[in-house]
Each structure stands twice: as structure tokens, then as C-alpha cells.
Design a protein around this motif. Sequence first.
Motif, short mmCIF file in Angstrom:
data_model
loop_
_atom_site.label_atom_id
_atom_site.label_comp_id
_atom_site.label_asym_id
_atom_site.label_seq_id
_atom_site.Cartn_x
_atom_site.Cartn_y
_atom_site.Cartn_z
N ARG A 59 0.74 -1.16 0.33
CA ARG A 59 0.31 -0.07 0.33
C ARG A 59 1.17 1.50 0.22
N ARG A 60 1.56 1.56 1.01
CA ARG A 60 2.56 2.14 0.81
C ARG A 60 3.98 2.64 -0.51
N TRP A 61 3.81 1.72 -0.80
CA TRP A 61 4.28 1.27 -2.91
C TRP A 61 3.33 1.85 -3.32
N LEU A 62 2.17 1.59 -3.57
CA LEU A 62 1.61 2.31 -3.65
C LEU A 62 1.13 3.30 -4.04
N THR A 63 0.98 3.86 -2.74
CA THR A 63 0.98 5.32 -3.05
C THR A 63 1.79 6.72 -3.28
N ASN A 64 3.11 6.02 -2.79
CA ASN A 64 4.38 6.64 -2.69
C ASN A 64 4.79 6.61 -5.01
N GLY A 66 2.21 6.81 -6.57
CA GLY A 66 1.27 6.72 -7.29
C GLY A 66 2.22 8.60 -7.67
N ILE A 67 1.66 9.54 -6.16
CA ILE A 67 2.34 10.48 -6.09
C ILE A 67 3.73 10.87 -6.62
N THR A 70 2.13 11.18 -10.65
CA THR A 70 1.42 12.30 -9.87
C THR A 70 2.24 13.07 -10.88
N ASP A 147 5.37 10.52 5.43
CA ASP A 147 5.39 8.84 5.39
C ASP A 147 5.67 7.58 6.39
N ARG A 157 8.93 10.28 -2.91
CA ARG A 157 7.64 10.85 -1.86
C ARG A 157 7.53 12.34 -1.57
N HIS A 159 5.12 16.36 -2.40
CA HIS A 159 3.83 16.58 -3.64
C HIS A 159 4.14 17.72 -4.28
#
Length: 206
Positions: A59-64, A66-67, A70, A147, A157, A159
Motif C-alpha cells: 500500500r505504501r509503495w502504491l501511494t508513494n 502514485g504521488i 502524478t 510516510d 514521495r 508533493h
Amino acid sequence: MIAAPLVWAGKRATLPFMQDAFSFDDTMVRLGVFAGLFVLFALIELLLPRRRLIASKGRRWLTNLGISATASLLLRLMAAIAVPLTAVAAAFYAQNNGLGLLNTVDWPDWIKILIALVVLDLAIWAQHLASHKIPVLWRLHQVHHADRDIDVTTAIRFHPVEIGLSMLWKMAVVIPLGASPLAVFLFEVILNGCAMFNHANIGLPR
């Protein structure tokens, strides 16, 4: 001299003495180096972790990731509708127009590259310090520090707005400095590599 200066040729940079034999796409090379180092550090993390992770790694890897994706997409979108927001593009602009201190002095290339690396490193240090001291910048930088664990993905990761501001800051330094495209490319590769190593969850021998 370490290397001949890079010259702009459409969307690619080519080494003057190898224009017919070799073309250099800095984006693809940086992506290749990044991917290689990312995989290397990720594998070492699996084999030699320094600490046990507390959150779901998937989940963390997907979030990081993804950020990070983006932010990259936003930069490419801005480049498509306005101007390329990359430090290398700024270096080409300065070089082609004779702008910046290092484009006005007749010094050996290796000295100018070394100066550029040191100045850019100081600029990134100043940016990082500002991101911790200035409230509005800290609010953006908190995305990095939020994180729950620290590993190689934490290094990317950030913004998307902070990524954009960071790139603008590097461009603002590159142009008056007159850093060569090669120097900026080397700095970006070194910066990314060091960031991933510093954040990687690797247990080093003591």
C-alpha cells in the motif's frame, strides 16, 4: 577536458564528435539510471533490512509511486502547454544564448562541471532548509515526512507542487550560473541516487 559540451539537436543532445553515431536523450538515460538504482536498493532492502516496517509495504509503495507519477505527469503537462520545466532544458537555454557566469569564462570543462555540482548542491541544501523553516513550504514538505516507514520509495514521495517549485528553483540557479547540460545531468543523477540510498531501509555493517 572531461567531455565535449553537449549541444541541442531537436529534443536530444548529441556529443559533437559523435553526432552521427550516438544520440543522448537525457530523460531516458536518467529514467534508466533511476530504475536501475531503484531496483538495486529495493532488492538490498529485502535481503538486508535495517528495521522492520510497520505499515503495509504494498500500500505504501502504491501511494508513494502514485504521488511521484502524478508529479511527473504534471511537469510533462506544463511542458506541453508552456515551457519545459527541467533544469537540463534551462542549461541548454543558457548555453545556446551565452547566459550565465560559466558560459562567459574560458575555463576547462572539468572545472566548470565541478563548480556547477558544488553550487547546485548548495542550492538544494538551501531549498531543503527553507522547506523546514518556512511554514507554507513545510506544509508541502510534510508529504515527504508523513510516510509511516522509510525506504527507497520515500525518496520520491514529494508533493507535486514541491516538485514543481524545486525544479523552478534549480532553473533559477542554472541559468545565471551557466551550468552546462552535462553538469546538470550529472547532478540530477547523483542527487537521485544519493536520495534513494539515504532513504533506503538497508542495514549497513558497523
